[in-house]
Design a protein around this motif. Structure first.
Motif, mmCIF file in Angstrom:
data_model
loop_
_atom_site.group_PDB
_atom_site.id
_atom_site.type_symbol
_atom_site.label_atom_id
_atom_site.label_comp_id
_atom_site.label_asym_id
_atom_site.label_seq_id
_atom_site.Cartn_x
_atom_site.Cartn_y
_atom_site.Cartn_z
ATOM 1 N N HIS A 1 0.848 -1.183 0.000
ATOM 2 C CA HIS A 1 0.000 0.000 0.000
ATOM 3 C C HIS A 1 0.887 1.237 0.000
ATOM 4 N N SER A 2 0.336 2.341 -0.365
ATOM 5 C CA SER A 2 1.085 3.573 -0.250
ATOM 6 C C SER A 2 1.305 3.849 1.231
ATOM 7 N N ALA A 3 2.515 4.285 1.578
ATOM 8 C CA ALA A 3 2.899 4.447 2.966
ATOM 9 C C ALA A 3 1.970 5.439 3.663
ATOM 10 N N ALA A 4 1.423 5.004 4.804
ATOM 11 C CA ALA A 4 0.569 5.871 5.610
ATOM 12 C C ALA A 4 1.298 6.169 6.905
ATOM 13 N N LYS A 5 1.449 7.425 7.236
ATOM 14 C CA LYS A 5 2.168 7.819 8.433
ATOM 15 C C LYS A 5 1.325 7.552 9.673
ATOM 16 N N PRO A 6 1.908 6.913 10.701
ATOM 17 C CA PRO A 6 1.170 6.745 11.960
ATOM 18 C C PRO A 6 0.854 8.103 12.577
ATOM 19 N N ILE A 7 -0.245 8.157 13.317
ATOM 20 C CA ILE A 7 -0.662 9.390 13.988
ATOM 21 C C ILE A 7 0.189 9.586 15.236
ATOM 22 N N LEU A 8 0.734 10.773 15.412
ATOM 23 C CA LEU A 8 1.562 11.063 16.581
ATOM 24 C C LEU A 8 0.669 11.302 17.798
ATOM 25 N N LEU A 9 0.912 10.572 18.857
ATOM 26 C CA LEU A 9 0.114 10.667 20.087
ATOM 27 C C LEU A 9 0.989 11.296 21.167
ATOM 28 N N ASN A 10 0.731 12.549 21.476
ATOM 29 C CA ASN A 10 1.623 13.312 22.346
ATOM 30 C C ASN A 10 1.323 13.175 23.826
ATOM 31 N N ASN A 11 0.112 12.707 24.160
ATOM 32 C CA ASN A 11 -0.243 12.620 25.576
ATOM 33 C C ASN A 11 -1.232 11.487 25.802
ATOM 34 N N ILE A 12 -1.555 11.236 27.062
ATOM 35 C CA ILE A 12 -2.431 10.118 27.418
ATOM 36 C C ILE A 12 -3.821 10.305 26.834
ATOM 37 N N ALA A 13 -4.331 11.520 26.858
ATOM 38 C CA ALA A 13 -5.677 11.775 26.313
ATOM 39 C C ALA A 13 -5.737 11.436 24.829
ATOM 40 N N ASP A 14 -4.695 11.808 24.088
ATOM 41 C CA ASP A 14 -4.639 11.473 22.660
ATOM 42 C C ASP A 14 -4.642 9.960 22.458
ATOM 43 N N ALA A 15 -3.852 9.252 23.274
ATOM 44 C CA ALA A 15 -3.743 7.793 23.136
ATOM 45 C C ALA A 15 -5.068 7.114 23.459
#
Length: 343
Positions: free
Chosen positions: A107-121
């Motif tokens: 597949h075309s490379a998909a960048k993982p989403i950056l999770l900066n804090n616990i709420a984001d995760a």
């Protein structure tokens, strides 16, 4: 679906009644993948706490491999669970196009989403049936690079990446760990990525083996996740995927699965696959009787079968509720007997 170390196993899946006996070996990530799979050494548990150790369960050789097969009694499901299709996986029995096949289209490379804090995760994990997070100290490390390559191969699974010490601490993981979170049984699976041998192909295989959804299609790859799930009550829809009625059946089956989320693991079995013939025969069904529902409780191996003219949410719901009621009545009987004896 159940086995005890040193004894045989039984269940609805192929080869489950041939008496394989799995000695246990604790392996590194690379060694485990070289042998075919990684399995948690603990009883499956709910929640997103610290990760279990990873072990690989090795099959005892049967007569066809030059060894001696023996039949034994089943034990409890959990630390000693042995996937009955392990031998098929080792023998290259993975169906065409399954994960880990180097010939599969990229597949075309998909960048993982950056999770900066616990709420984001937490929001990321709760947003999907299956979510994968890579925990790293350095986002440009070789391990993180392999993680990003794997993310490009599995477009339907969301990938996140975090280097936050607070996030790593919240989920009880060390750096260079991949964690797969799944909603269907509120469980997780961890992969140590510190070994250089754990590349994008092996990461992809690990995810494919462990991704369980609201309805999981049964095959030699997903068998591992099915048998390691903390949900020990399995409902199978055995049907012909080539039927023009299949899309409508699946929509209704999915809707019914929502009603029993966290109680019953809903599984789709394609009757067209030769590898599923033993599953069909285990429930004493013929192709002329399909589609059919089959429910199986792993702890006591109680089962029931319902042949259908057509799948409906109401019929699936009624079938499951009646089976759950019988289970509850059986659990209540010893208590009533004890109370009567005391009186």
């Amino acid at each position: 679906l159940r086995t005890s170390v040193g004894e045989g196993l039984r269940g609805w899946c192929p080869r489950s009644r041939e008496g394989f006996s799995p000695p246990r070996a604790v392996l590194s990530g690379a060694e485990g993948f070289a042998l075919g799979q990684l399995l948690p050494s603990h009883h499956p548990r709910s929640g997103h706490g610290p990760p279990p150790r990873l072990t690989c369960l090795l099959p005892r050789r049967g007569p066809e491999q030059g060894g001696v097969a023996r039949r034994g009694q089943a034990g409890t499901m959990g630390a000693s669970v042995f996937p009955c299709l392990f031998v098929i996986l080792l023998a290259g029995g993975c169906p065409a196009g399954c994960a880990g096949d180097g010939s599969s289209a990229s597949h075309s490379a998909a960048k993982p989403i950056l999770l900066n804090n616990i709420a984001d995760a937490e929001a990321f994990i709760s947003s999907a049936e299956v979510a994968v997070i890579g925990f790293f100290q350095e986002p440009r490390s070789p391990a993180a690079s392999q993680f990003e390559r794997a993310a490009g191969r599995i477009a339907e699974v969301p990938f996140g990446l975090s280097t936050s010490p607070a996030v790593l601490s919240r989920y009880g993981v060390a750096a260079n760990t991949l964690t797969l979170f799944r909603r269907v049984d509120n469980d997780r699976r961890d992969l140590d990525m510190n070994s250089k041998d754990v590349d994008a192909e092996k990461i992809t295989r690990f995810i494919r083996m462990n991704e369980l959804r609201l309805v999981t299609e049964y095959n030699p790859v997903t068998a591992i996740g099915v048998m390691q799930s903390s949900l020990q009550l399995h409902l199978l829809l055995i049907t012909d995927k080539m039927s023009p009625r299949h899309p409508k059946r699946m929509r209704r089956y999915q809707a019914a699965a929502e009603l029993f989320k966290g109680k019953i693991l809903f599984i789709l079995v394609d009757s067209n696959l030769k590898s599923n013939e033993q599953t069909v025969s285990f429930f004493k069904l013929k192709k002329s009787q399909l589609p059919a529902l089959a429910i199986f409780n792993a702890p006591d191996e109680k089962q029931d079968v319902l042949t259908l003219d057509e799948v409906s949410v109401e019929r699936v719901q009624d079938f499951c509720n009646r089976f759950l009621q019988r289970m509850q009545k059986k659990e209540d009987e010893p208590e009533e007997k004890t109370l009567n004896e005391e009186l």
